[in-house]
Design an enzyme around this catalytic site. Structure first.
Site, PDB file in Angstrom:
ATOM      1  N   LYS A 152       0.866  -1.183   0.000  1.00 58.01           N
ATOM      2  CA  LYS A 152       0.000   0.000   0.000  1.00 58.01           C
ATOM      3  C   LYS A 152       0.900   1.230   0.000  1.00 58.01           C
ATOM      4  O   LYS A 152       2.022   1.171   0.508  1.00 58.01           O
ATOM      5  CB  LYS A 152      -0.892   0.007   1.251  1.00 58.01           C
ATOM      6  CG  LYS A 152      -2.124   0.868   1.116  1.00 58.01           C
ATOM      7  CD  LYS A 152      -3.269   0.154   0.402  1.00 58.01           C
ATOM      8  CE  LYS A 152      -4.380   1.109   0.051  1.00 58.01           C
ATOM      9  NZ  LYS A 152      -5.540   0.409  -0.538  1.00 58.01           N
ATOM     10  N   ASP A 173      -6.836   4.325  -4.851  1.00 59.80           N
ATOM     11  CA  ASP A 173      -7.542   4.209  -3.562  1.00 59.80           C
ATOM     12  C   ASP A 173      -8.150   5.600  -3.342  1.00 59.80           C
ATOM     13  O   ASP A 173      -8.355   6.340  -4.318  1.00 59.80           O
ATOM     14  CB  ASP A 173      -6.576   3.795  -2.439  1.00 59.80           C
ATOM     15  CG  ASP A 173      -7.292   3.426  -1.136  1.00 59.80           C
ATOM     16  OD1 ASP A 173      -7.845   2.328  -1.053  1.00 59.80           O
ATOM     17  OD2 ASP A 173      -7.314   4.257  -0.196  1.00 59.80           O
ATOM     18  N   THR A 215     -14.804  -2.749  -7.320  1.00 61.19           N
ATOM     19  CA  THR A 215     -14.864  -2.840  -5.855  1.00 61.19           C
ATOM     20  C   THR A 215     -16.310  -2.748  -5.372  1.00 61.19           C
ATOM     21  O   THR A 215     -16.768  -3.564  -4.553  1.00 61.19           O
ATOM     22  CB  THR A 215     -14.000  -1.742  -5.198  1.00 61.19           C
ATOM     23  OG1 THR A 215     -12.705  -1.786  -5.788  1.00 61.19           O
ATOM     24  CG2 THR A 215     -13.890  -1.958  -3.703  1.00 61.19           C
TER      25      THR A 215
HETATM   26  P1  NDP Z   1     -12.749   7.948  -3.307  1.00 56.40           P
HETATM   27  O1  NDP Z   1     -11.671   8.912  -3.089  1.00 56.40           O
HETATM   28  O2  NDP Z   1     -13.261   7.723  -4.684  1.00 56.40           O
HETATM   29  O3  NDP Z   1     -14.006   8.288  -2.373  1.00 56.40           O
HETATM   30  C1  NDP Z   1     -13.870   8.345  -0.990  1.00 56.40           C
HETATM   31  C2  NDP Z   1     -15.200   8.734  -0.400  1.00 56.40           C
HETATM   32  O4  NDP Z   1     -15.113   8.611   1.023  1.00 56.40           O
HETATM   33  C3  NDP Z   1     -15.564  10.182  -0.680  1.00 56.40           C
HETATM   34  O5  NDP Z   1     -16.952  10.298  -0.727  1.00 56.40           O
HETATM   35  C4  NDP Z   1     -14.991  10.894   0.536  1.00 56.40           C
HETATM   36  O6  NDP Z   1     -15.607  12.146   0.818  1.00 56.40           O
HETATM   37  C5  NDP Z   1     -15.282   9.892   1.629  1.00 56.40           C
HETATM   38  N1  NDP Z   1     -14.301  10.076   2.715  1.00 56.40           N
HETATM   39  C6  NDP Z   1     -12.958  10.029   2.627  1.00 56.40           C
HETATM   40  N2  NDP Z   1     -12.394  10.279   3.815  1.00 56.40           N
HETATM   41  C7  NDP Z   1     -13.408  10.486   4.664  1.00 56.40           C
HETATM   42  C8  NDP Z   1     -13.473  10.787   6.032  1.00 56.40           C
HETATM   43  N3  NDP Z   1     -12.365  10.920   6.782  1.00 56.40           N
HETATM   44  N4  NDP Z   1     -14.714  10.907   6.593  1.00 56.40           N
HETATM   45  C9  NDP Z   1     -15.838  10.751   5.835  1.00 56.40           C
HETATM   46  N5  NDP Z   1     -15.821  10.475   4.530  1.00 56.40           N
HETATM   47  C10 NDP Z   1     -14.636  10.340   3.956  1.00 56.40           C
HETATM   48  O7  NDP Z   1     -12.215   6.563  -2.667  1.00 56.40           O
HETATM   49  P2  NDP Z   1     -12.714   5.077  -2.926  1.00 56.40           P
HETATM   50  O8  NDP Z   1     -14.159   5.062  -3.189  1.00 56.40           O
HETATM   51  O9  NDP Z   1     -11.784   4.475  -3.900  1.00 56.40           O
HETATM   52  O10 NDP Z   1     -12.388   4.407  -1.518  1.00 56.40           O
HETATM   53  C11 NDP Z   1     -13.358   4.322  -0.471  1.00 56.40           C
HETATM   54  C12 NDP Z   1     -12.951   3.221   0.485  1.00 56.40           C
HETATM   55  O11 NDP Z   1     -12.895   1.970  -0.227  1.00 56.40           O
HETATM   56  C13 NDP Z   1     -11.582   3.370   1.156  1.00 56.40           C
HETATM   57  O12 NDP Z   1     -11.634   2.810   2.456  1.00 56.40           O
HETATM   58  C14 NDP Z   1     -10.684   2.500   0.287  1.00 56.40           C
HETATM   59  O13 NDP Z   1      -9.524   2.065   0.962  1.00 56.40           O
HETATM   60  C15 NDP Z   1     -11.629   1.344  -0.002  1.00 56.40           C
HETATM   61  N6  NDP Z   1     -11.269   0.542  -1.158  1.00 56.40           N
HETATM   62  C16 NDP Z   1     -11.138   1.108  -2.406  1.00 56.40           C
HETATM   63  C17 NDP Z   1     -10.814   0.311  -3.482  1.00 56.40           C
HETATM   64  C18 NDP Z   1     -10.778   0.838  -4.876  1.00 56.40           C
HETATM   65  O14 NDP Z   1     -10.674   0.044  -5.804  1.00 56.40           O
HETATM   66  N7  NDP Z   1     -10.864   2.138  -5.101  1.00 56.40           N
HETATM   67  C19 NDP Z   1     -10.535  -1.136  -3.322  1.00 56.40           C
HETATM   68  C20 NDP Z   1     -10.793  -1.636  -1.986  1.00 56.40           C
HETATM   69  C21 NDP Z   1     -11.124  -0.811  -0.960  1.00 56.40           C
HETATM   70  P3  NDP Z   1     -14.806  13.512   0.549  1.00 56.40           P
HETATM   71  O15 NDP Z   1     -14.922  13.742  -0.929  1.00 56.40           O
HETATM   72  O16 NDP Z   1     -15.502  14.531   1.363  1.00 56.40           O
HETATM   73  O17 NDP Z   1     -13.388  13.291   1.004  1.00 56.40           O
END
Ligand code: NDP
Length: 447
Positions: A128, A168, A211
């Site tokens: 990571k 991510d 995902t």
């Molecule tokens: P994105 O950056 O596309 O989206 C993240 C989302 O989560 C946004 O809506 C963001 O809101 C919100 N968010 C981020 N930080 C916080 C916080 N501290 N409190 C509240 N909301 C928050 O990321 P992904 O969709 O790719 O990832 C989301 C999750 O899925 C993560 O945990 C990631 O590790 C996991 N994941 C992702 C994979 C992938 O293929 N992308 C694979 C496996 C797991 P805002 O815009 O306000 O920051």
């Protein structure tokens, strides 16, 4: 030594050694007790001190990332890559760009990635990386310059047979494009060095959706096993990024109604079901905040705070935002509101107390390392297509994803039934993921 005593010793050692790495300590503490029944049956892993070794990353890289903003000021961020375990394949795991990124968060994510990748059945190790850079509010040229500087150093440490990063939080197709361009400029055109690439240059159809779709497939197979389906289910989703958007899309396709999505400021409650075209336009095209959604959809409501504070009856919860978003009180609210299944699209979104509440209330719980493994699985399929110089259809990729998620669900279920309580999918995921990696480590002389 008894297994229970052995795992306690490892946990204590880490707490003394890295007292400030709270997220990493949490990920390890969630993992270790669940594998005790397996270790009891296999003392050879204790004899090899496999846990003492597996909790130490093979390599951790930290570097500075200087870049110039649009006003001509020089900025600097920290860049990282944690190469945790390569027993079953090259390091594989995403890059996160978010101000909260530090070594503890990347070690927790890298540690979980080892077992997640193992569960997919594909030959990929765990890693990571990322940066405390905040992409929010930055212009495209600023993002580009940052990515170029980040890759200038990272390119020395990655490669198709060594370490293959992906996206991510904060890293999507745009960022992967800039990172790939800089790698190519410095080294050579090598499609296999990053996954999550845009379709125009060796990306895989179905990777963007993988995902979110995968998390829903995990639940679909669980429900089928219990003689049920998504039809007419009310689903709560957090996040509005890559994972959340495609989880919502698949829920809708399967006949459920996803009524919420969120960002770090607040959440939308749309009781008629999230308007996906509008959500995609706001988040993927316009890159705006969720407050825009309610301006264009009069029946929907916007609230500040956590979506998990919403009082509404629901059947399924899919946390798809970030770590530790559901604590004990929020988990109690979900159980009281009738939620029967929680499946984690995000990594470690439930605290350990929250998971305890799920178990006490009979809420079926799909942990992130199983439920969100579809993303990395399709990344591994992207690697296969790149090596073969082939491009599979979206249907082919989606079919393989569904099969992989079914297999992961069944592995978790069967392993839990064998070594732990029935339906404890977290224990099943941990034991099954661990066994394969531990065997490979021993066979390779514990390197
Ligand atoms: P994105 O950056 O596309 O989206 C993240 C989302 O989560 C946004 O809506 C963001 O809101 C919100 N968010 C981020 N930080 C916080 C916080 N501290 N409190 C509240 N909301 C928050 O990321 P992904 O969709 O790719 O990832 C989301 C999750 O899925 C993560 O945990 C990631 O590790 C996991 N994941 C992702 C994979 C992938 O293929 N992308 C694979 C496996 C797991 P805002 O815009 O306000 O920051």
């Amino acid at each position: 030594m008894q297994a229970k005593q052995y795992v306690e010793q490892i946990q204590q050692y880490l707490e003394e050694k890295d007292p400030n790495q709270s997220e990493f300590l949490q990920a390890v503490e969630e993992f270790l007790p669940t594998i005790v029944p397996f270790l009891d049956e296999h003392p050879e892993y204790i004899e090899h001190n496999i846990l003492g070794i597996i909790v130490e990353p093979e390599r951790m890289i930290q570097f500075r990332v200087p870049w110039q903003d649009d006003k001509g000021n020089w900025q600097v961020n920290r860049g990282y890559r944690v190469q945790f375990n390569s027993a079953i394949g090259p390091y594989k795991g995403g890059l996160r760009f978010h101000p909260s990124v530090n070594m503890s968060i990347l070690k927790f994510l890298g540690f979980e990635q080892i077992f997640k990748n193992s569960l997919t059945g594909l030959p990929i190790g765990g890693g990571k990386g990322g940066s405390d850079f905040d992409p929010k509010g930055k212009s495209d040229p600023e993002i580009m310059r940052f990515c170029q500087s980040f890759m200038t150093e990272l390119s020395k440490h990655i490669g198709p047979n060594l370490d293959v990063p992906a996206g991510d939080i904060g890293v999507g197709g745009r960022e992967i494009g800039y990172l790939f361009g800089q790698y190519k400029r410095l080294r050579e055109y090598d499609a296999g060095v990053l996954t999550g690439k845009p379709l125009g240059f060796n990306g895989s159809l179905g990777r963007t959706e993988a995902t979110g779709y995968g998390a829903v497939y995990f639940v679909k197979h669980l429900l089928e096993d219990k003689g049920d389906s998504f039809q007419d289910k009310k689903v709560l989703v957090s996040g509005s990024g890559n994972v959340a958007i495609y989880a919502i899309e698949k829920v809708q396709e399967l006949g459920g109604t996803a009524v919420t999505c969120s960002d770090s400021n607040g959440y939308v409650y749309d009781k008629d079901g999230i308007d996906l075209d509008l959500l995609k336009d706001i988040k993927e095209v316009r890159r705006e905040r969720l407050t825009e959604y309610v301006k264009e959809r009069s029946n929907a409501e916007y609230f500040e705070g956590s979506v998990w504070d919403l009082e509404t009856a629901a059947d399924i919860a899919l946390p798809c935002a970030t770590q530790n978003e559901i604590d004990k009180a929020k988990a109690e609210r979900l159980a009281a509101n009738g939620v029967k299944v929680v499946a984690e699209g995000a990594n470690m979104p439930s605290t350990m107390d929250a998971v305890k509440v799920y178990h006490e209330n009979g809420v079926l719980y799909g942990p992130g390392k199983a439920a969100n493994a579809g993303g990395v699985a399709v990344s591994a399929l992207e690697m296969s297509q790149n090596s073969q110089r082939l491009s599979w259809t979206k249907e082919e990729v989606d079919g393989k994803l569904d099969d992989i998620m079914k297999n992961i669900y069944e592995t978790c279920r069967d392993t839990a039934a064998k070594y732990s309580e029935k339906d404890n999918y977290a224990a099943g995921a941990n034991i099954a993921g661990f066994a394969k990696v531990a065997d490979a480590m021993i066979a390779q002389g514990l390197v």
